[in-house]
Design an enzyme around this catalytic site. Structure first.
Site, mmCIF file in Angstrom:
data_model
loop_
_atom_site.group_PDB
_atom_site.id
_atom_site.type_symbol
_atom_site.label_atom_id
_atom_site.label_comp_id
_atom_site.label_asym_id
_atom_site.label_seq_id
_atom_site.Cartn_x
_atom_site.Cartn_y
_atom_site.Cartn_z
ATOM 1 N N HIS A 1 -16.890 -0.896 -9.145
ATOM 2 C CA HIS A 1 -16.530 -1.061 -10.556
ATOM 3 C C HIS A 1 -15.069 -1.486 -10.698
ATOM 4 O O HIS A 1 -14.193 -0.680 -10.975
ATOM 5 C CB HIS A 1 -16.779 0.283 -11.257
ATOM 6 C CG HIS A 1 -16.887 0.176 -12.742
ATOM 7 N ND1 HIS A 1 -17.797 0.902 -13.469
ATOM 8 C CD2 HIS A 1 -16.193 -0.560 -13.639
ATOM 9 C CE1 HIS A 1 -17.655 0.629 -14.754
ATOM 10 N NE2 HIS A 1 -16.677 -0.260 -14.884
ATOM 11 N N LEU B 1 -11.352 -7.364 -12.670
ATOM 12 C CA LEU B 1 -10.315 -8.234 -12.102
ATOM 13 C C LEU B 1 -9.706 -9.162 -13.157
ATOM 14 O O LEU B 1 -8.704 -9.809 -12.901
ATOM 15 C CB LEU B 1 -10.891 -9.053 -10.940
ATOM 16 C CG LEU B 1 -11.237 -8.241 -9.681
ATOM 17 C CD1 LEU B 1 -11.993 -9.100 -8.677
ATOM 18 C CD2 LEU B 1 -9.974 -7.669 -9.047
ATOM 19 N N ASP C 1 -21.137 -3.982 -18.730
ATOM 20 C CA ASP C 1 -20.065 -2.989 -18.787
ATOM 21 C C ASP C 1 -18.951 -3.366 -19.762
ATOM 22 O O ASP C 1 -18.544 -4.512 -19.881
ATOM 23 C CB ASP C 1 -19.448 -2.731 -17.416
ATOM 24 C CG ASP C 1 -18.422 -1.617 -17.513
ATOM 25 O OD1 ASP C 1 -18.791 -0.533 -17.963
ATOM 26 O OD2 ASP C 1 -17.231 -1.864 -17.211
ATOM 27 N N HIS D 1 -19.807 5.198 -14.298
ATOM 28 C CA HIS D 1 -18.806 6.176 -14.776
ATOM 29 C C HIS D 1 -19.350 7.331 -15.622
ATOM 30 O O HIS D 1 -18.983 7.482 -16.785
ATOM 31 C CB HIS D 1 -17.661 5.469 -15.511
ATOM 32 C CG HIS D 1 -18.024 4.449 -16.562
ATOM 33 N ND1 HIS D 1 -18.975 4.666 -17.520
ATOM 34 C CD2 HIS D 1 -17.526 3.206 -16.804
ATOM 35 C CE1 HIS D 1 -19.047 3.605 -18.306
ATOM 36 N NE2 HIS D 1 -18.186 2.701 -17.878
ATOM 37 N N ASN E 1 -12.757 4.585 -21.559
ATOM 38 C CA ASN E 1 -14.129 4.608 -22.028
ATOM 39 C C ASN E 1 -15.099 4.698 -20.849
ATOM 40 O O ASN E 1 -15.098 3.808 -20.017
ATOM 41 C CB ASN E 1 -14.397 3.313 -22.812
ATOM 42 C CG ASN E 1 -15.599 3.436 -23.698
ATOM 43 O OD1 ASN E 1 -16.150 4.526 -23.850
ATOM 44 N ND2 ASN E 1 -16.037 2.330 -24.264
ATOM 45 N N ASP F 1 -13.469 1.996 -11.808
ATOM 46 C CA ASP F 1 -13.313 1.447 -13.167
ATOM 47 C C ASP F 1 -11.859 0.979 -13.370
ATOM 48 O O ASP F 1 -11.279 1.156 -14.449
ATOM 49 C CB ASP F 1 -13.730 2.446 -14.255
ATOM 50 C CG ASP F 1 -13.961 1.764 -15.612
ATOM 51 O OD1 ASP F 1 -13.791 0.534 -15.697
ATOM 52 O OD2 ASP F 1 -14.289 2.479 -16.571
ATOM 53 N N HIS G 1 -4.528 -3.343 -18.094
ATOM 54 C CA HIS G 1 -4.154 -3.818 -19.432
ATOM 55 C C HIS G 1 -2.642 -3.984 -19.456
ATOM 56 O O HIS G 1 -1.920 -3.149 -18.912
ATOM 57 C CB HIS G 1 -4.570 -2.802 -20.512
ATOM 58 C CG HIS G 1 -6.052 -2.701 -20.702
ATOM 59 N ND1 HIS G 1 -6.790 -3.692 -21.323
ATOM 60 C CD2 HIS G 1 -6.936 -1.747 -20.348
ATOM 61 C CE1 HIS G 1 -8.074 -3.334 -21.335
ATOM 62 N NE2 HIS G 1 -8.192 -2.159 -20.753
HETATM 63 O O1 DOR Z 1 -12.113 2.121 -20.151
HETATM 64 C C1 DOR Z 1 -12.793 1.128 -19.978
HETATM 65 N N1 DOR Z 1 -12.208 -0.073 -19.792
HETATM 66 N N2 DOR Z 1 -14.120 1.230 -20.007
HETATM 67 C C2 DOR Z 1 -14.923 0.144 -19.995
HETATM 68 O O2 DOR Z 1 -16.129 0.300 -20.048
HETATM 69 C C3 DOR Z 1 -14.340 -1.217 -19.958
HETATM 70 C C4 DOR Z 1 -12.986 -1.191 -19.390
HETATM 71 C C5 DOR Z 1 -12.206 -2.470 -19.614
HETATM 72 O O3 DOR Z 1 -12.750 -3.536 -19.375
HETATM 73 O O4 DOR Z 1 -11.024 -2.387 -19.973
HETATM 74 ZN ZN ZN Z 2 -17.814 0.855 -18.628
#
Ligand code: DOR
Ligand code: ZN
Length: 427
Positions: A59, A62, A151, A231, A277, A304, A308
């Protein structure tokens, strides 16, 4: 070129023993208690270190194509290698979405060009992850896709999800669900519970996850197609999967390092670093998820990894995107927070996710002559703290600043060649 690793503890699905190994042309050619160095051998002294099959992340976000300011396939692959990973499954919530062969092939090629770990693209279940129309499963499966997921979102429509399972049958692919009933989570910023009520913030109830876990378990029972649960974060979700496995259903599950180490109490800071999430849950949930990993209900630890940019994470809680980094800290979190033997931890990081990803022929292999040399060499006792500025990821949104971690990757070997040596990425 040949590489000799000496003085190691070898740890794989066949147990733990002291030893040395020689690697030539991408494969392990010799394993023994003591191997003599030959002229020209590259040497790694692994005294005090563990050599295991390379880690596999089910998970990884990228971000390329589309969000290269947060991560690229190259920077994410470097973070993966530093975390001990030799393979990652790239999540499809890119822009454009990984919903057709051309985008999937682009991701695969960028991964090969970076050459830091094997990048296996997943594909979305629905076109544009919009939840209305299935992607061309057969074509994508023929292009090598093994895992399908929307996802970032769960597939809300039960009829569409039933069809997805039915089409998956016979294609040797697995549906991987982000379990979230969106009617129950609109506007939510954290786990619905005491802490959330106290802060007066909109909550994400555990039920929103558990309802979809339950629905998909019943769809697996109906169709016979396999499902993987992404997750999992609540105690009841773990229990539902435990019962489904007891019924003999073909289900697998993963949990993240953050859901075994952090709780919703951290949101008292109002910092969006802790927004993710599914959300961080209560200590009871954390303990249930850990227990699920220890008894095998939860097969894999998956990061996961969700990079960001800082500007987006510095926004107020309701506006900041969910997600946290994971690749470079996963081992250190796992050893620090799972009170179990090292083989259970490494199994959840390596051979078990390799099998779920459908890449068990190349990754997560036993350490034996003739096997591909995809390996991780780590110090299981080293205590360390993460320094965000030193992360290889392009983003900085780690929740582990100031949190003691235990277990550090020293070398990562991909197809016989070190991608990381002495904790330093080789490209
Ligand atoms: O916290 C999360 N970030 N959960 C997700 O399901 C997607 C992910 C993201 O792509 O930032
Ligand atoms: Zn997710």
């Amino acid at each position: 070129m040949s590489l000799l690793i000496t003085g190691a503890t070898l740890l794989d699905q066949n147990g733990r023993r002291g030893g040395a190994l020689r690697i030539e042309d991408g494969a392990i050619t010799e394993v023994g208690e003591n191997l003599e160095s030959i002229d020209g051998d590259d040497l790694i002294d692994a005294s005090g270190l563990v050599v295991s099959p390379g880690f596999v992340d089910l998970h990884t976000h990228l971000r390329e194509p589309g969000r290269e300011e947060a991560e690229t396939i190259e920077t994410g692959s470097r973070a993966a290698a530093l975390g001990g990973y030799t393979a990652v499954v790239a999540m499809p919530n890119t822009d454009p979405t990984q919903d057709c062969v051309s985008v999937v092939e682009f991701v695969r090629r960028q991964g090969q060009a970076a050459g830091l770990c094997d990048v296996h693209p997943s594909a979305s279940i629905t076109v544009g992850r919009a939840g209305t129309q299935l992607t061309p499963f057969a074509e994508l499966a023929a292009a090598g896709v093994k895992l399908f997921t929307d996802d970032g979102n769960g597939v809300q429509d039960p009829l569409l999800m039933r069809r997805a399972f039915e089409y998956a049958l016979g294609l040797d692919v697995t549906m991987a669900q982000h379990c979230e009933v969106e009617r129950l989570t609109g506007g939510a910023v954290m786990h619905e519970g005491d802490c959330c009520s106290h802060l007066g913030l909109p909550g994400w109830p555990s039920l929103a996850e558990e309802l979809m876990v339950h629905r998909d378990i019943e769809l697996v029972r109906l169709t016979g197609a396999p499902a993987h649960f992404l997750h999992l974060s609540t105690s009841r979700s773990v229990e539902l999967v435990r019962m489904a496995k007891a019924d003999g259903l073909p289900v697998t599950a993963e949990a993240t390092p953050h859901h075994i180490s952090l709780t919703d109490e951290l949101l008292r800071s109002y910092s969006a670093i802790y927004k993710v999430n599914p959300p961080l849950r209560t200590m009871d949930d954390v303990e249930a998820v850990r227990e699920g990993l220890l008894d095998g209900t939860i097969d894999a630890l998956a990061t996961d990894h969700a990079p960001h940019v800082s500007e987006s994470k510095e926004q107020p809680l309701d506006q900041a995107p969910p997600g946290m980094l994971g690749l470079e800290t996963a081992l250190g979190v796992a050893i620090a927070h799972l009170d179990t033997d090292l083989a259970t931890v490494v199994g959840a990081l390596s051979w078990k996710p390799a099998a779920i990803a459908g890449i068990g022929d190349a990754h997560g292999r036993p350490i034996e002559a003739g096997e591909p040399a995809n390996l991780t060499v780590f110090d299981p006792t080293e205590e360390w703290e993460v320094v965000p500025a030193r992360l290889a990821s392009k983003s900085r949104n780690t929740p582990y600043v100031g949190v003691p971690l235990r277990g550090k990757v020293k070398h990562t070997i991909l197809n016989g060649v070190p991608t990381v040596k002495d904790g330093v990425a080789q490209k």
